[in-house]
Design an enzyme around this catalytic site. Structure first.
Site, short mmCIF file in Angstrom:
data_model
loop_
_atom_site.label_atom_id
_atom_site.label_comp_id
_atom_site.label_asym_id
_atom_site.label_seq_id
_atom_site.Cartn_x
_atom_site.Cartn_y
_atom_site.Cartn_z
N LEU A 24 0.83 -1.20 0.00
CA LEU A 24 0.00 0.00 0.00
C LEU A 24 0.86 1.25 0.00
O LEU A 24 0.47 2.28 -0.53
CB LEU A 24 -0.92 0.01 1.22
N GLY A 25 2.03 1.15 0.63
CA GLY A 25 2.92 2.30 0.70
C GLY A 25 4.21 1.93 1.41
O GLY A 25 4.28 0.95 2.15
N GLY A 27 7.51 3.87 3.54
CA GLY A 27 8.05 5.07 4.15
C GLY A 27 9.50 4.87 4.53
O GLY A 27 10.13 3.89 4.13
N MET A 29 10.73 4.04 7.34
CA MET A 29 10.98 3.02 8.34
C MET A 29 10.29 1.69 8.04
O MET A 29 10.75 0.65 8.49
CB MET A 29 10.48 3.55 9.70
N ALA A 30 9.23 1.71 7.26
CA ALA A 30 8.43 0.50 7.11
C ALA A 30 7.70 0.47 5.77
O ALA A 30 7.58 1.49 5.09
CB ALA A 30 7.41 0.41 8.25
N VAL A 32 3.92 -0.77 4.26
CA VAL A 32 2.56 -1.13 4.65
C VAL A 32 1.95 -1.98 3.55
O VAL A 32 1.99 -1.62 2.37
CB VAL A 32 1.69 0.12 4.91
N ASP A 139 4.18 14.16 13.22
CA ASP A 139 4.44 14.01 11.79
C ASP A 139 3.15 14.18 10.99
O ASP A 139 2.79 13.34 10.17
CB ASP A 139 5.08 12.65 11.49
#
Length: 177
Positions: A24-25, A27, A29-30, A32, A139
């Site tokens: 889904l996305g 970033g 750090m992670a 999803v 954020d």
């Protein structure tokens, strides 16, 4: 991490339960994923720490789970669980949302005034609920607001601070634009 293989190969499954379907996305750090919870028979979102990150980042994703789980508000994405995969990498299980983000909406053009009012109401309500629980998001950006029906839901508490932890003073936190 790469997407699960297509065709007849077995998809990646975390904790013998969460079948990763598609990204889904991603970033800093992670990643999803949209995932299927085999035990409960429902679609969820799985936020898994990237493989190349350190134990410090693993602690941050655990802190994110604690922060977001404190907040019970319809304008905040619900954390359902915190798990670890076979190699000890932590991942969050979140309620699934199929929609777009505020960032997606803004790329399509300016929001009409009624959407702006709804956005402001939902964002301020989500932040007020978080602050009542001792959570500071740190954020806020369009990519962290999911479109949910007629409104918006705040997500990604990855750099949130909790009132019972020592706050970081003087450090720059958030996403640089």
């Amino acid at each position: 991490m790469t997407a699960p293989p297509s065709g007849h190969a077995h998809p990646r499954v975390l904790a013998d339960r969460f079948e990763l379907r598609h990204v889904l996305g991603t970033g800093g750090m992670a990643t999803v994923w949209s995932a299927f919870d085999r035990r409960l028979g429902r679609t969820v979102a799985v936020k898994r720490l990237r493989d190349d990150l350190s134990a410090e980042h693993a602690d941050r994703i655990r802190r994110e789970a604690r922060a977001a789980a404190r907040i019970e508000d319809p304008r905040v994405v619900t954390v359902l669980d915190l798990e670890e995969d076979e190699d000890g990498t932590p991942f969050l299980v979140l309620e699934a949302h199929d929609g777009e983000t505020l960032a997606d909406q803004l790329r399509a053009g300016p929001l009409p005034p009624d959407r702006v009012r709804r956005l402001v109401d939902d964002l301020l309500g989500a932040l007020a609920a978080a602050h009542r629980c001792g959570v500071l998001h740190r954020d806020i950006k369009p990519a962290n607001l999911l479109v949910a029906g007629a409104g918006y839901r705040l997500t990604d508490f990855g750099i949130a601070s909790l009132d019972d932890e020592t706050a970081t003073h003087g450090d720059l936190m958030g996403t640089l634009v």
